[in-house]
Design a protein around this motif. Sequence first.
Motif, short mmCIF file in Angstrom:
data_model
loop_
_atom_site.label_atom_id
_atom_site.label_comp_id
_atom_site.label_asym_id
_atom_site.label_seq_id
_atom_site.Cartn_x
_atom_site.Cartn_y
_atom_site.Cartn_z
N ASP A 277 0.71 -1.04 -0.30
CA ASP A 277 0.31 -0.01 -0.34
C ASP A 277 0.55 0.95 -0.32
OD1 ASP A 277 -2.42 -1.55 0.57
OD2 ASP A 277 -1.43 -2.23 2.78
N PHE A 278 0.15 2.85 -0.16
CA PHE A 278 1.04 3.61 -0.01
C PHE A 278 0.36 5.05 0.81
CE2 PHE A 278 -0.88 3.31 -4.60
CZ PHE A 278 -1.50 3.93 -4.18
N GLN A 279 0.96 6.01 0.68
CA GLN A 279 -0.50 7.21 1.30
C GLN A 279 0.33 8.09 0.38
OE1 GLN A 279 1.46 8.22 5.36
NE2 GLN A 279 0.38 10.14 4.75
N VAL A 280 -0.84 8.83 -0.26
CA VAL A 280 -0.45 10.28 -1.23
C VAL A 280 0.09 10.75 -0.33
CG1 VAL A 280 -2.04 11.39 -2.56
CG2 VAL A 280 -2.51 9.35 -2.45
N CYS A 281 1.24 11.40 -1.11
CA CYS A 281 1.51 13.07 -0.17
C CYS A 281 1.27 14.11 -0.33
CB CYS A 281 3.21 12.94 0.22
SG CYS A 281 3.44 11.03 1.30
N GLU A 282 0.81 13.62 -1.94
CA GLU A 282 0.95 15.02 -2.92
C GLU A 282 0.60 15.05 -4.33
OE1 GLU A 282 4.44 17.40 -4.10
OE2 GLU A 282 5.13 17.50 -1.50
N ILE A 283 -0.69 16.00 -4.56
CA ILE A 283 -1.44 16.01 -6.41
C ILE A 283 -0.93 17.34 -6.67
CG2 ILE A 283 -3.36 15.94 -6.80
CD1 ILE A 283 -4.12 13.78 -5.01
N ASN A 284 -0.17 17.15 -7.43
CA ASN A 284 0.09 18.21 -8.38
C ASN A 284 0.68 19.23 -7.50
OD1 ASN A 284 -0.59 17.03 -10.72
ND2 ASN A 284 -2.79 17.98 -10.76
N GLY A 285 1.75 19.18 -6.71
CA GLY A 285 2.95 19.79 -5.53
C GLY A 285 1.65 20.19 -4.79
N VAL A 286 0.22 20.05 -4.26
CA VAL A 286 -0.34 19.98 -3.12
C VAL A 286 -0.78 18.92 -1.72
CG1 VAL A 286 -2.37 21.03 -1.87
CG2 VAL A 286 -1.72 22.03 -4.47
N GLY A 287 0.14 18.98 -0.95
CA GLY A 287 -0.09 18.72 -0.42
C GLY A 287 -1.31 18.03 0.49
N GLN A 288 -1.41 16.38 0.33
CA GLN A 288 -2.71 15.89 0.77
C GLN A 288 -3.46 15.41 1.76
OE1 GLN A 288 -5.67 15.25 -1.88
NE2 GLN A 288 -3.41 16.92 -2.39
N PRO A 289 -3.84 15.77 3.36
CA PRO A 289 -4.37 15.83 4.38
C PRO A 289 -4.33 13.48 4.79
CG PRO A 289 -6.52 15.96 3.40
CD PRO A 289 -5.83 16.15 2.25
N PHE A 290 -3.79 13.42 5.95
CA PHE A 290 -3.87 12.12 5.94
C PHE A 290 -4.92 11.73 5.95
CE2 PHE A 290 -1.71 9.18 9.64
CZ PHE A 290 -0.94 7.82 8.66
N ASN A 291 -4.90 10.70 5.59
CA ASN A 291 -6.72 10.11 5.50
C ASN A 291 -6.62 8.41 5.69
OD1 ASN A 291 -7.96 12.63 5.06
ND2 ASN A 291 -8.38 12.38 3.11
N GLY A 292 -5.23 8.18 5.60
CA GLY A 292 -4.65 6.61 5.63
C GLY A 292 -3.98 6.06 4.64
N LEU A 293 -4.44 5.00 4.19
CA LEU A 293 -2.92 3.87 3.20
C LEU A 293 -4.01 3.61 1.91
CD1 LEU A 293 -0.23 2.64 4.69
CD2 LEU A 293 -0.79 4.37 4.34
N GLN A 294 -3.88 3.60 0.52
CA GLN A 294 -4.47 3.05 -0.58
C GLN A 294 -3.70 2.20 -1.29
OE1 GLN A 294 -5.39 7.40 -0.70
NE2 GLN A 294 -5.75 6.59 -2.77
N ASP A 295 -4.31 1.40 -2.34
CA ASP A 295 -3.95 0.67 -2.97
C ASP A 295 -3.47 1.04 -4.90
OD1 ASP A 295 -5.71 -1.23 -3.87
OD2 ASP A 295 -5.32 -1.82 -2.27
#
Length: 482
Positions: free
Chosen positions: A407-425
């Motif tokens: 699994d992974f955690q999404v850190c940024e989308i198009n350079g914008v930091g993402q809230p920590f909601n959990g992991l995903q695949d």
Amino acid sequence: MIKLSRVFALFLSILVISLMSNSSCNSSGGGTSLGPPFQNPVQISSVNGVLDLTFDVDVFPGEVDGQEFMSAQYNGMFAPPTLRVDPGDTILLDVSNLLEAMTNVHYHGMQVSPLSPSDDIFIMIPSNGGFQYEVEIPEDHPQGLYYYHAHLFGITQFQIMSGLSGGIIIGDNLEPFPQLDGITEQVMYLKDIQIVDGMVPSEADIDPSAPTNFTVNGQTNPVITMRPGETQYWQFFNIGANLYYDLVLDGHTFFQIERDGLRQTRTLERTEILMPTASRVGVLVQAERRGTFRLRAREFNTGPAGDMYGGATLLTVKVEGEPVDNPIVLPIPENEFPPVENLCDAVPDNKRTIVFSETPDGNTFFINDRQFDPERVDTTVTIGGIEEWTVQNISEELHVFHIHQTDFQVCEINGVGQPFNGLQDTINVPYQGQGQNVQGPGEVKIAIDFRNPIIEGKFVYHCHIGEHEDNGMMAVIEAVLP
Ligand SMILES: [Cu+2]
């Protein structure tokens, strides 16, 4: 991408739709008439730590919204059984391939061994052959929504659309929340099927934009009845071949507590949930008031070079009867969620860039300029670390990044930091130039966990849109012990 050979057929179907005054066409909001009472798929549970079953994979008859068809299915079910297992259990799946084509089975999202006879997607079960899978689920495996599906390069899209995908639920995702004890849990397979002359079109003839039949567990617009104030747990599995689902439930909020088999860090209150291909989402739904409400997939466009999916009503909720006493209080307080490690905070052991691209005609797809070759290892990772991957999309349509075994955690989308909601695949990767202020590639930065030694071996990462994967957008990764 719309194939030219399809444009005329599409034009004709649009003409027919516009001529039908009371159309219930599938691509234009289908299933507007109420369907049968909602039914969960059959469930098969492990016994004494073992789930032992046989799948005959063959061409069987099916029926969707009054249309009969023949397609490849597991044991004759377009909506095959939900496998219910616990951490520590073993899945023994005996596959008997009676198709003329090869097939195999992948255990999507599961952190299990990629080595045969476990979750090895390089296995190819020949026509009239068989294979005995033995998948050992670790004692510490996360609990939630997973699924199984055919994963044979070149025909994955066709086999999944035919019916070769079904759900796996590991453990009890609601266990930390005693207030949810005993609530009704629903399994909802979101699967569409294109039917032409009583069959699914061939791999080359499937056009993701073509009219299709949206189903939930193979049913068209089934009806769920709830009491005012009642809370249910709905488990969405987007296990179709290509489509994104942009979900709304009229008049209601989704209280999302799980994604891709993993509990979130807190309740996410959403009026809309975008589910990329292959994603799973668990939501609490509380009936607000008496009335009739539609769960809809909204129209969705995957970009200038992409596809257009017509919207559809997926199911209808009738809220009636006596209100429940003492409705459950939602959302669940944040401190009741078990802690999740924030991978984006870790110093990455390695950084890589993965580039998704395609030819201008939209028919050939690449990762880092190469098409899939099962004989080549594209990426070697050392087990024990957390890596930061930047997934870039330089095409003009969306892609869905997915990696097996972890699994992974999404850190940024198009350079914008993402809230920590959990992991995903699975993660949607924006297309080039998407958004008002974005120049250049769409870009997602993720932190991937490569610490579990069970992943040792070869597996793959790819775009999970079946059409793209089958036409090259997949790469081999090998995880090696240090
Ligand atoms: Cu793609």
